[in-house]
Structures are given as structure tokens and as C-alpha cells.
Design a protein around this motif. Sequence first.
Motif, PDB file in Angstrom:
ATOM      1  N   ALA A 264       0.805  -1.170  -0.005  1.00  0.00           N
ATOM      2  CA  ALA A 264       0.178   0.211  -0.015  1.00  0.00           C
ATOM      3  C   ALA A 264       0.822   1.169   0.061  1.00  0.00           C
ATOM      4  N   LEU A 265       1.993   1.282   0.710  1.00  0.00           N
ATOM      5  CA  LEU A 265       2.833   2.293   0.837  1.00  0.00           C
ATOM      6  C   LEU A 265       3.713   2.593  -0.465  1.00  0.00           C
ATOM      7  N   SER A 266       3.800   1.643  -1.166  1.00  0.00           N
ATOM      8  CA  SER A 266       4.824   1.738  -2.347  1.00  0.00           C
ATOM      9  C   SER A 266       4.274   2.721  -3.488  1.00  0.00           C
ATOM     10  N   GLY A 267       3.257   3.024  -3.369  1.00  0.00           N
ATOM     11  CA  GLY A 267       2.797   4.244  -4.292  1.00  0.00           C
ATOM     12  C   GLY A 267       2.993   5.372  -3.584  1.00  0.00           C
ATOM     13  N   LEU A 268       3.664   5.639  -2.461  1.00  0.00           N
ATOM     14  CA  LEU A 268       4.197   7.019  -2.012  1.00  0.00           C
ATOM     15  C   LEU A 268       5.801   7.424  -2.464  1.00  0.00           C
ATOM     16  N   GLY A 269       6.117   6.336  -3.119  1.00  0.00           N
ATOM     17  CA  GLY A 269       7.577   6.392  -3.702  1.00  0.00           C
ATOM     18  C   GLY A 269       8.553   6.306  -2.717  1.00  0.00           C
ATOM     19  N   VAL A 270       8.203   5.377  -1.410  1.00  0.00           N
ATOM     20  CA  VAL A 270       9.272   5.296  -0.339  1.00  0.00           C
ATOM     21  C   VAL A 270       9.502   3.913  -0.447  1.00  0.00           C
ATOM     22  N   THR A 271      10.569   3.420   0.114  1.00  0.00           N
ATOM     23  CA  THR A 271      11.244   2.071   0.151  1.00  0.00           C
ATOM     24  C   THR A 271      10.748   1.543   1.413  1.00  0.00           C
ATOM     25  N   THR A 272       9.973   0.470   1.340  1.00  0.00           N
ATOM     26  CA  THR A 272       9.554  -0.216   2.549  1.00  0.00           C
ATOM     27  C   THR A 272       9.978  -1.744   2.539  1.00  0.00           C
ATOM     28  N   ARG A 273      10.283  -2.479   3.882  1.00  0.00           N
ATOM     29  CA  ARG A 273      10.293  -3.737   3.762  1.00  0.00           C
ATOM     30  C   ARG A 273       9.977  -4.336   5.094  1.00  0.00           C
ATOM     31  N   ALA A 274       9.331  -5.382   5.035  1.00  0.00           N
ATOM     32  CA  ALA A 274       8.806  -6.177   6.228  1.00  0.00           C
ATOM     33  C   ALA A 274       9.907  -6.638   6.919  1.00  0.00           C
ATOM     34  N   LEU A 275      10.169  -6.297   8.382  1.00  0.00           N
ATOM     35  CA  LEU A 275      11.441  -6.924   8.931  1.00  0.00           C
ATOM     36  C   LEU A 275      11.235  -8.467   9.368  1.00  0.00           C
ATOM     37  N   ASP A 276      12.419  -9.000   9.379  1.00  0.00           N
ATOM     38  CA  ASP A 276      12.470 -10.514   9.869  1.00  0.00           C
ATOM     39  C   ASP A 276      12.858 -10.228  11.326  1.00  0.00           C
ATOM     40  N   GLY A 277      12.900 -11.626  11.754  1.00  0.00           N
ATOM     41  CA  GLY A 277      13.043 -11.804  13.222  1.00  0.00           C
ATOM     42  C   GLY A 277      14.254 -11.089  13.812  1.00  0.00           C
ATOM     43  N   ALA A 278      15.686 -11.036  13.104  1.00  0.00           N
ATOM     44  CA  ALA A 278      16.727 -10.325  13.522  1.00  0.00           C
ATOM     45  C   ALA A 278      16.754  -8.740  13.496  1.00  0.00           C
ATOM     46  N   ALA A 279      16.164  -8.279  12.419  1.00  0.00           N
ATOM     47  CA  ALA A 279      15.709  -7.017  12.425  1.00  0.00           C
ATOM     48  C   ALA A 279      14.788  -6.587  13.499  1.00  0.00           C
ATOM     49  N   VAL A 280      13.689  -7.219  13.708  1.00  0.00           N
ATOM     50  CA  VAL A 280      12.913  -6.691  14.697  1.00  0.00           C
ATOM     51  C   VAL A 280      13.469  -6.805  15.962  1.00  0.00           C
ATOM     52  N   THR A 281      14.218  -7.758  16.364  1.00  0.00           N
ATOM     53  CA  THR A 281      15.143  -7.747  17.555  1.00  0.00           C
ATOM     54  C   THR A 281      16.076  -6.616  17.670  1.00  0.00           C
ATOM     55  N   ALA A 282      16.838  -6.275  16.519  1.00  0.00           N
ATOM     56  CA  ALA A 282      17.504  -5.092  16.577  1.00  0.00           C
ATOM     57  C   ALA A 282      16.841  -4.072  16.706  1.00  0.00           C
ATOM     58  N   ALA A 283      15.770  -3.553  16.163  1.00  0.00           N
ATOM     59  CA  ALA A 283      15.040  -2.512  16.079  1.00  0.00           C
ATOM     60  C   ALA A 283      14.391  -2.327  17.584  1.00  0.00           C
ATOM     61  N   ILE A 284      13.779  -3.175  18.288  1.00  0.00           N
ATOM     62  CA  ILE A 284      13.598  -3.136  19.725  1.00  0.00           C
ATOM     63  C   ILE A 284      14.699  -2.966  20.759  1.00  0.00           C
ATOM     64  N   ALA A 285      15.654  -3.292  20.392  1.00  0.00           N
ATOM     65  CA  ALA A 285      16.869  -3.332  21.220  1.00  0.00           C
ATOM     66  C   ALA A 285      17.466  -1.803  21.179  1.00  0.00           C
ATOM     67  N   ALA A 286      17.462  -1.296  19.777  1.00  0.00           N
ATOM     68  CA  ALA A 286      17.585   0.228  19.666  1.00  0.00           C
ATOM     69  C   ALA A 286      16.748   1.082  20.361  1.00  0.00           C
ATOM     70  N   ALA A 287      15.643   0.744  20.398  1.00  0.00           N
ATOM     71  CA  ALA A 287      14.534   1.490  20.785  1.00  0.00           C
ATOM     72  C   ALA A 287      14.582   1.550  22.333  1.00  0.00           C
ATOM     73  N   ALA A 288      15.138   0.465  22.932  1.00  0.00           N
ATOM     74  CA  ALA A 288      15.503   0.570  24.519  1.00  0.00           C
ATOM     75  C   ALA A 288      16.763   1.178  24.720  1.00  0.00           C
ATOM     76  N   ASP A 289      17.562   1.192  24.082  1.00  0.00           N
ATOM     77  CA  ASP A 289      18.774   1.735  24.295  1.00  0.00           C
ATOM     78  C   ASP A 289      19.467   2.520  23.079  1.00  0.00           C
ATOM     79  N   PRO A 290      19.013   3.478  22.521  1.00  0.00           N
ATOM     80  CA  PRO A 290      19.272   4.167  21.172  1.00  0.00           C
ATOM     81  C   PRO A 290      20.746   4.691  21.158  1.00  0.00           C
TER      82      PRO A 290
END
Length: 323
Positions: A264-290
Motif C-alpha cells: 500500500a505504501l509503495s505508491g508513495l515512492g518510499v522504500t518499505t520492507r517487512a522486517l524479519d526476526g533479527a531485524a525486529v530484535t535489533a529495532a526493539i533493542a535500539a528503541a530500548a537503548d538508542p
Amino acid sequence: MSRHDRDTEPGRARMPADVDAPDKVLYGLTFRQLAILAIAALAFYGAWRALHDLLPAPVLLGAAVVMGGLVFGIAVGRRDGLSLDVWLLAAVRHSRAPRALSTTDTTSTTPDWVQAPKSKVMLPAPLKLPADAIDDSGEIRLGGTRAAMVAATNVNLALRTPDEQAALVDTFGRWLNSLSTPTQIVVSAQPVDLHSHARTLAQTADGLPHPALADAAADHARFLDQLAKRRDPLRRQVLIVTQTGTGERGENAARRRADDTVRALSGLGVTTRALDGAAVTAAIAAAADPYRQPRPGGLAGPDTVISGPVDGSRNTSLRRDRS
């Protein structure tokens, strides 16, 4: 173009700056503020009926003026973007909340050979997180529901023509109108480690085939190193968290919602991707300690078996502790 023409121009609509602001009911006050003042007025009236025969009237009036001013300040005052009554309630909850939390069980009894302390010791309270598991596909288990993350870049509307801006807003509005479950958009700024990029570039500069390329790479490495010393470079991260409904079934329901968001957001001209398990873990860890520097090789997901050679012949497997 007149002001009336600008207001009636198709594709534009006026929206308040704070869409979550409560509605004003009477005299510029919200229903919550009126309820606080009404309860205080009833309390003052009851105190007057009970004490006007026991205390002089000036004393009661003085106390009423002081207490009325405090109640009015609590009702209409704000701090840190919150009304004072909500802020004070949060302060009371924070003062009564435990200071230490632990993921281990703290309710078990101590062994007999452990000497009991003479004074009372505050034990850490159990840490209860909303998420209890992250699978390899990137789905986050939230009790009875699941969630998934989508990483997206941003788009600069100021550089687009009015027609392009209207088309982008219309595309984004269609995606918002299609949402039927709670969805969160998180925009954050995270530090960038330019020192590591400068070191990597300086190490590979000597291996370039042409001396001019090597000089340019070394010069750029020095520039990155100086920039990291003078500034605190940041990068913008946009994460979209999609969540399944309460009655929605399916093994990969959250992942499908994330894929629908990507399309749905590809029509905005932005680059989007669904995160896998490792990327989600890294994103949550970065949110807890940026401000923590990223680890080489990234973070392993929960329940991931980490293997490494021992003595050149055997492998040992360590299961990562969830804590």
C-alpha cells in the motif's frame, strides 16, 4: 488567489494541530475539567454545611479560596504535555512502583544455608513485558495477538508539485482508511557511527587499483572521522507496527498485514520492507537503548541457538537466555 479560493481549493482540508485535543464543552473547559471543578464544588459545599456552625465564616472563606485556587490550577494547568491531574496521578503511581525489575522469579524462598538479612530487603518486582516471543519471520507475540514491523523511508512533500502532493496525501489517506486494527508509526532519530565507516574506508583505500581513487578514499575517511568528532550525526528511522485483530486467526496473519502495508505504501515512492526476526530484535533493542553502539554481526533473536567451534573439532551450542 484570494483566501476564499485557497480554503475551497480541492484536495486541501484544514486540520487542527492537535487532533487528540479534547473537545471544549463549556467556557473553554473540557468535560474532564468541568468534572473536577464540579466535584470540588460539591466537596466545598458539603464542608461548608458541616463546618459553618463550628468555624468562623472568614476562616472557611479563606480556606475555600486557597483550595479553590489549587483545584482550579490542577484542572486547567498542564505540564510536560499532560494535564496536572494526570501528571500528579502518574507521579503517585511512579512513587509507589518498584524501583527494580527482574525477569527471574523473585517469589521463591531462599535456601536454608543462606543467612537471612537483619533488615528488610526490597526484592525486585517481576518484569512483565507486552511481548513474549519473536519468531524468525518477524512476528511479535503479544499474548492473544501478534504484531509485525515494517521499515520505511520518508518522502519530502515540499519538493513536489501541488498535484503530486495531493496524490501522495490521497494514497496515504487510503492506507489509513483501510486500517482496521491498532497500527503504530514510530519516527525516531538514532546516532550513526561514522568512526567505523572511516576505519573501514581507510583500510580498503590501499587496495584500490588507482592512486587517485586511494587518495579520494583516504580523504573521505578523514572527512568522516572529523565529522564524527565535531558533530553527532543522526539518521531518521521510520517503523510501522501492524497488529492483528483479537479474533483474527492464522499462523502468519501479522506478516500478511505487514506485506499489505508494504504494497500500500509503495505508491508513495518510499522504500518499505517487512522486517524479519533479527531485524525486529535489533529495532526493539535500539528503541530500548538508542545510544548503544551496534554489535558486530547483529543481535540473535530469542531462542536462537548460537554455535561456535571449540578446540577445532567440537561445537558447543548455547541457548540464549531470554533475559
